[in-house]
Design an enzyme around this catalytic site. Structure first.
Site, short mmCIF file in Angstrom:
data_model
loop_
_atom_site.label_atom_id
_atom_site.label_comp_id
_atom_site.label_asym_id
_atom_site.label_seq_id
_atom_site.Cartn_x
_atom_site.Cartn_y
_atom_site.Cartn_z
N HIS A 94 9.13 6.81 -28.59
CA HIS A 94 8.23 7.63 -27.99
C HIS A 94 8.57 9.18 -28.38
CE1 HIS A 94 5.11 9.54 -25.45
NE2 HIS A 94 6.23 10.31 -24.74
N LYS A 116 7.19 21.95 -15.91
CA LYS A 116 6.26 20.91 -15.64
C LYS A 116 5.95 20.72 -14.06
CE LYS A 116 5.38 16.19 -16.31
NZ LYS A 116 5.84 14.70 -16.98
N LYS A 133 3.24 10.86 -12.00
CA LYS A 133 2.53 9.63 -12.65
C LYS A 133 3.28 8.61 -12.86
CE LYS A 133 0.16 11.15 -16.31
NZ LYS A 133 -0.44 11.93 -17.91
N HIS A 186 0.93 14.01 -27.71
CA HIS A 186 0.59 12.52 -27.27
C HIS A 186 -0.66 11.78 -27.74
CE1 HIS A 186 3.97 13.82 -24.92
NE2 HIS A 186 4.05 12.81 -24.23
N ARG A 194 0.74 -1.30 0.10
CA ARG A 194 0.13 0.06 -0.22
C ARG A 194 0.95 1.21 -0.03
NH1 ARG A 194 -3.11 -3.34 3.46
NH2 ARG A 194 -5.11 -3.97 2.23
N GLU A 250 -4.48 15.63 -13.21
CA GLU A 250 -4.68 15.76 -14.58
C GLU A 250 -6.27 16.17 -14.60
OE1 GLU A 250 -3.45 13.65 -18.63
OE2 GLU A 250 -2.08 13.58 -17.22
N HIS A 277 0.71 8.39 -29.29
CA HIS A 277 0.51 7.22 -28.90
C HIS A 277 0.01 6.48 -29.89
CE1 HIS A 277 0.62 8.56 -24.17
NE2 HIS A 277 1.86 8.39 -24.71
N ARG A 297 -3.24 20.61 -16.19
CA ARG A 297 -2.05 19.47 -16.59
C ARG A 297 -2.24 18.74 -17.83
NH1 ARG A 297 0.76 15.10 -12.45
NH2 ARG A 297 2.18 14.15 -14.21
N ASN A 344 0.03 17.00 -22.46
CA ASN A 344 -0.22 15.92 -23.48
C ASN A 344 -0.08 16.38 -25.25
OD1 ASN A 344 -0.71 13.70 -21.75
ND2 ASN A 344 -2.96 14.60 -21.25
N GLU A 371 10.50 16.15 -26.27
CA GLU A 371 9.61 16.54 -24.97
C GLU A 371 10.14 17.85 -24.62
OE1 GLU A 371 7.27 15.15 -23.88
OE2 GLU A 371 7.13 13.07 -24.39
#
Length: 298
Positions: free
Chosen positions: A203, A167, A83, A188, A61, A177, A192, A181, A185, A125
């Protein structure tokens, strides 16, 4: 380090960023006697830090964790923001958590050992971060285009610091997000989708194409300042990053339907307005084809 601490080696490539690898790591941690006082340290690029964060935030946890980021893509993006996730089948980061590392250490001297293609992928990026919110950073990388810039510690320190600072500021305002935020993307959704349709690109290369396509579309639709497109295309060309794809609009449309940014038949699409400013457009899924075609995808 290996002599002083227990360690687990994570396999190279996106093919190892999955729940099978996570299960193996869980078992290794149990064998090593890990407990809730254990701290996990991820040393590597974005794949390593993504897996480390996911394992740490779910094992017992939640354990403390931190990163030593060793790739340009990791230092400017992947290791920052909390993330953490792994892939399922052909779906990127479909299982994950929001959990912040206790620390992130980025040293640009690590970048000296990276292959040129990996450095270029990381620069994609950086370009994204500059378009999203830092016109001065965009101008700086325009003025310092050369393969030698990657070996210049002063240039790379500024690039990494400014990207990370931007960022972190955005994440601080919207950690999970739900709003601002989402602008991170940029490129992306299409990137993706390209990654799902072909295994020829990494990527950063896929995101570069995604930025070019969405900027073309935004200019075509009168949303984006016209000068943004030639500046972006010139920058991508100089950094030897692709701006076009062989994938069809139908293929990319089908791949995007399963994207995490799709919600109830609505897609959150990040669109540039000018260099240094983007907005999120909520569009019906069916209209995504029109955006792709406006962006030059056939």
């Amino acid at each position: 380090l290996r002599e002083r601490y227990d360690y687990i080696i994570v396999g190279h490539g996106e093919g190892n960023k999955n729940l099978v690898a996570v299960q193996t790591i869980y078992s290794r941690l149990l064998d090593m006697g890990a407990d809730r006082s254990t701290t996990l340290l991820g040393i590597g690029g974005g794949i390593v830090t993504d897996i480390t964060g996911y394992v740490a935030s779910t094992f017992m946890r939640g354990l403390d964790f931190g990163f030593i980021s060793t790739s340009l893509l990791g230092q400017v993006d992947a290791s920052i923001g909390g993330k953490n996730g792994v892939n399922i089948a052909n779906y990127k980061n479909m299982v994950g958590t929001f959990a912040q590392p206790r620390f992130v250490i980025s040293d640009v001297e690590f970048l000296r050992t990276l292959p040129l293609r990996e450095l270029r992928a990381g620069m994609a990026e950086v370009v994204k971060m500059a378009i999203v919110g830092d016109a001065e950073l965009f101008a700086f990388i325009e003025d310092n285009i050369s393969e030698q810039c990657y070996r210049d510690s002063d240039i790379m320190r500024r690039i990494v610091l400014e990207s990370a600072r931007l960022k972190a500021d955005i994440v601080d305002r919207d950690e999970c997000e739900k709003g601002v935020r989402r602008v991170l993307n940029l490129g992306h959704t299409i990137g993706h989708a390209i990654e799902k349709c072909t295994n020829k690109l990494n990527h950063g290369e896929a995101v570069a194409i995604g930025m070019a396509v969405i900027t073309r579309a935004a200019v075509e639709m009168g949303i984006c300042a016209a000068d943004a497109l030639p500046r972006l295309l010139a920058l991508l060309k100089q950094y030897d990053l692709p701006a076009e794809t062989d994938c069809t609009a139908e293929d990319l449309f089908a791949a995007a339907l399963s994207d995490k940014k799709m919600s109830g038949g609505t897609l959150h699409l990040v669109v540039p307005e000018r260099i240094g400013c983007c907005r999120v457009e909520k569009i019906p899924a069916e209209s995504f084809r029109d955006w792709l075609r406006a962006g030059g995808v056939r």
